[in-house]
Motif scaffolding. Structure first.
Motif, mmCIF file in Angstrom:
data_model
loop_
_atom_site.group_PDB
_atom_site.id
_atom_site.type_symbol
_atom_site.label_atom_id
_atom_site.label_comp_id
_atom_site.label_asym_id
_atom_site.label_seq_id
_atom_site.Cartn_x
_atom_site.Cartn_y
_atom_site.Cartn_z
ATOM 1 N N ILE A 47 14.443 12.706 44.070
ATOM 2 C CA ILE A 47 15.055 12.099 42.890
ATOM 3 C C ILE A 47 15.183 13.112 41.752
ATOM 4 N N LYS A 48 14.137 13.895 41.552
ATOM 5 C CA LYS A 48 14.092 14.796 40.401
ATOM 6 C C LYS A 48 15.249 15.786 40.366
ATOM 7 N N SER A 49 15.618 16.328 41.525
ATOM 8 C CA SER A 49 16.673 17.343 41.548
ATOM 9 C C SER A 49 18.018 16.789 41.075
ATOM 10 N N LEU A 50 18.190 15.485 41.150
ATOM 11 C CA LEU A 50 19.464 14.874 40.773
ATOM 12 C C LEU A 50 19.667 14.840 39.261
ATOM 13 N N PHE A 51 18.599 15.013 38.495
ATOM 14 C CA PHE A 51 18.715 14.962 37.046
ATOM 15 C C PHE A 51 19.180 16.289 36.442
ATOM 16 N N LYS A 52 18.950 17.365 37.153
ATOM 17 C CA LYS A 52 19.205 18.688 36.567
ATOM 18 C C LYS A 52 20.611 18.852 35.993
ATOM 19 N N PRO A 53 21.672 18.454 36.705
ATOM 20 C CA PRO A 53 23.016 18.665 36.147
ATOM 21 C C PRO A 53 23.270 17.902 34.846
ATOM 22 N N ALA A 54 22.551 16.798 34.651
ATOM 23 C CA ALA A 54 22.804 15.981 33.464
ATOM 24 C C ALA A 54 22.571 16.758 32.179
ATOM 25 N N PHE A 55 21.618 17.650 32.189
ATOM 26 C CA PHE A 55 21.222 18.312 30.958
ATOM 27 C C PHE A 55 22.147 19.462 30.557
ATOM 28 N N SER A 56 22.984 19.888 31.466
ATOM 29 C CA SER A 56 23.953 20.930 31.092
ATOM 30 C C SER A 56 25.389 20.452 31.175
ATOM 31 N N ARG A 57 25.618 19.222 31.657
ATOM 32 C CA ARG A 57 26.988 18.773 31.873
ATOM 33 C C ARG A 57 27.439 17.649 30.944
ATOM 34 N N LEU A 58 26.524 16.854 30.402
ATOM 35 C CA LEU A 58 26.947 15.831 29.455
ATOM 36 C C LEU A 58 27.654 16.500 28.277
ATOM 37 N N TYR A 59 27.099 17.596 27.829
ATOM 38 C CA TYR A 59 27.658 18.403 26.750
ATOM 39 C C TYR A 59 27.491 19.832 27.256
ATOM 40 N N ILE A 60 28.501 20.366 27.926
ATOM 41 C CA ILE A 60 28.354 21.586 28.711
ATOM 42 C C ILE A 60 27.751 22.711 27.875
ATOM 43 N N SER A 61 26.654 23.268 28.376
ATOM 44 C CA SER A 61 25.881 24.214 27.578
ATOM 45 C C SER A 61 25.644 25.546 28.276
ATOM 46 N N ASP A 62 26.335 25.793 29.385
ATOM 47 C CA ASP A 62 26.050 27.038 30.091
ATOM 48 C C ASP A 62 27.292 27.810 30.524
ATOM 49 N N ILE A 63 28.450 27.174 30.585
ATOM 50 C CA ILE A 63 29.673 27.856 31.023
ATOM 51 C C ILE A 63 30.734 27.633 29.957
ATOM 52 N N THR A 64 31.098 28.701 29.269
ATOM 53 C CA THR A 64 31.901 28.583 28.061
ATOM 54 C C THR A 64 33.266 27.979 28.312
#
Length: 522
Positions: A47-64
């Motif tokens: 379950i835990k691995s499924l949360f990781k994308p949420a933190f960089s994709r709701l408001y994209i913070s890693d790919i300009t």
């Protein structure tokens, strides 16, 4: 910042039926170190691995470039915050000739990178590990609130169905989001009251670090935001939901330690990269007009003075004609606020301004409109590390400044915002003050600022210089929504038809959303 560099090496466009297509497919579906299914479930790793994308994709913070397509080329400019100082061809959102190749990206990345993973959380955790299901609902609502406020109708209740996936109306989406928050808040509160040790620690990539109480505060604050958004469409429900948020035993954000922040996984700020590395993002004219006119100390936190006009701030008016790609290239670039790799999803200042508006409407918000308004100003000043909030909030003289283009006087235009900062005497004036200060405090989240501008008409923003929409979009009203994604038209055409059927108008940038009611604020 060149459009022909935009690409995505692998993307699944059958977004809604083939929900298993994600950017981290191998990470999710590979058995790490040969662990058995039982071991994975014991440690919640399935379950835990499924949360990781949420933190960089709701408001994209890693790919300009992805953030640029998700928000910068739309709401960040339409909110009056910031704009590219270089031309972008014939189909350009800035002059309302909406570019369909840009405007579906927010939809695509939301469903592929975030909603798909949260759907798997629901499948694996609901009824079994409900703390994770509750957590997933809070993040899902945060994402879907942004998506429905961009497009209107969207896929919510039917997500994961095979074949044609029909859209929910925006009214129904909001109703379901409130219910999802009900479950999430009740579930996590039960665990808080039982003194349960958080199982989110280490998985939570926000600064909350898995704290259940902070996530409940965020859920309540998000409910308050959503309640205010629908106040003109369903005032009774808006009041009920707003008062529910504020009266909850755990409550809403009240101190700046509550601010919802997420650390970029690559420790950069994509807005800073666009502005300084790409030399492709400058201060918007409305930002300069309002902050400079108020003598606002946050101006120096948000923006640098211009290299092109030394020692002064210089901004770009939306929709102007660019004589060349370098004409405005060295106008004011972003300042210290966007140097940090932290991304703010929601601030304490915003919550105080929401409560101030609620109090203005006669709701029980735990304080007077004036006190909550001034608390919002103080929270924003503190968040940005500047002083003088009390004197600033009492100023009844300073107003927004006229816009001056230091290179081309033909672009000059008088200020349109006329209110001072100090609390006023009537509801409409005070609402304009609240929203103007919320607009300042919400920077750099142009999506939220654009939504509030559409809802209230505030702050009053400059009209674009050149409208190339062919008469579709009003210069006075601006863009009201994004058309549905091209990927949906190609892969779920009947679904798009169902969305248009509950949209209330044609699928273009001029059609108002359900909550964007064409009537007065009171």
């Amino acid at each position: 910042m060149t459009i022909n560099k935009f690409k995505r090496t692998a993307i699944c466009f059958s977004l809604l039926a083939a929900f298993s297509c994600t950017d981290n497919f191998e990470e999710i579906n590979t058995n790490p170190e040969g662990a058995s299914t039982a071991q994975l479930e014991q440690d919640f790793n399935n379950i835990k691995s499924l949360f990781k994308p949420a933190f960089s994709r709701l408001y994209i913070s890693d790919i300009t470039w992805q953030y640029q397509l998700q928000q910068s080329l739309q709401a960040d400019a339409w909110s009056g915050y910031m704009i590219t100082p270089v031309p972008f061809g014939n189909e350009n959102n800035y002059d309302y000739a909406l570019n369909p190749g840009w405007n579906g990206f927010a939809w695509d990345t939301a469903y592929v990178d975030l909603i798909a993973n949260l759907f798997k959380v629901e499948q694996r955790a609901k009824g079994k590990y409900d703390q994770f299901y509750a957590w997933s609902l809070i993040i899902k609502v945060a994402q879907m609130q942004r998506i429905t406020d961009m497009y209107g109708p969207a896929v919510y209740s039917k997500y994961g169905a095979e074949g044609t996936v029909t859209y929910d109306s925006q009214k129904d989406i909001y109703s379901q989001m409130f219910k999802d928050l009900d479950f999430a808040v009740a579930e996590l509160t039960k665990r808080i009251n039982a003194n349960e040790t958080s199982t989110f620690t280490g998985t939570d990539l926000s600064l909350y670090n898995g704290n259940y109480t902070q996530w409940v505060k965020y859920a309540n604050s998000l409910r308050l935001r959503m309640a205010m958004r629908i106040v003109k469409a369903d005032p009774a429900l808006a009041k009920t939901e707003a008062e529910k948020a504020v009266s909850n035993s755990i409550g809403v954000f009240k101190v700046n330690a509550d601010v919802m922040k997420v650390k970029s996984p690559v420790d950069l700020n994509v807005i800073d990269v666009m502005s300084h590395v790409w030399v492709g993002l400058a201060m918007g004219a409305d930002m300069q007009s309002i902050l400079e006119g108020y003598g606002d100390p946050r101006l120096a936190k948000y923006w640098n003075t211009s290299d092109q006009v030394p020692g002064e701030y210089a901004s770009v008016r939306t929709g102007v004609t660019y004589p060349s790609g370098t004409t405005y290239a060295k106008f004011s670039q972003t300042g210290p606020r966007t140097k940090t790799g932290e991304v703010t999803w929601m601030s304490t200042a915003e919550v105080y301004f929401l409560r101030a508006e609620g109090a203005l409407r006669g709701w029980n918000m735990g304080g007077t409109g004036k006190d909550l308004y001034e608390a919002g100003i103080k929270a924003s000043f503190d968040q940005n590390g500047v002083e003088g909030a009390a004197a600033y909030a009492a100023d009844n003289t300073k107003k927004a400044a006229d816009y001056v283009d230091p290179l081309f006087p033909a672009n000059n235009t008088p200020a349109v915002s006329k209110v001072t900062v100090a609390w006023g005497a009537d509801n409409e004036t005070n609402l304009e003050k609240i929203i103007t200060q919320k607009w300042i405090a919400t920077y750099p989240d142009g999506q939220e600022a654009w939504s509030e501008f559409r809802r209230t008409g505030y702050p009053k923003l400059f009209r674009i210089a050149n409208n190339k929409s062919g008469g579709i979009i009003s210069t006075e009203l601006g863009v009201r929504r994004l058309p549905f994604a091209q990927s949906e038209a190609a892969n779920n055409p009947k679904g798009v038809e169902s969305g248009v059927a509950v949209l209330g108008g044609p699928d273009n940038g001029a059609t108002r959303l359900w909550w964007d009611v064409n009537k007065g604020n009171f």
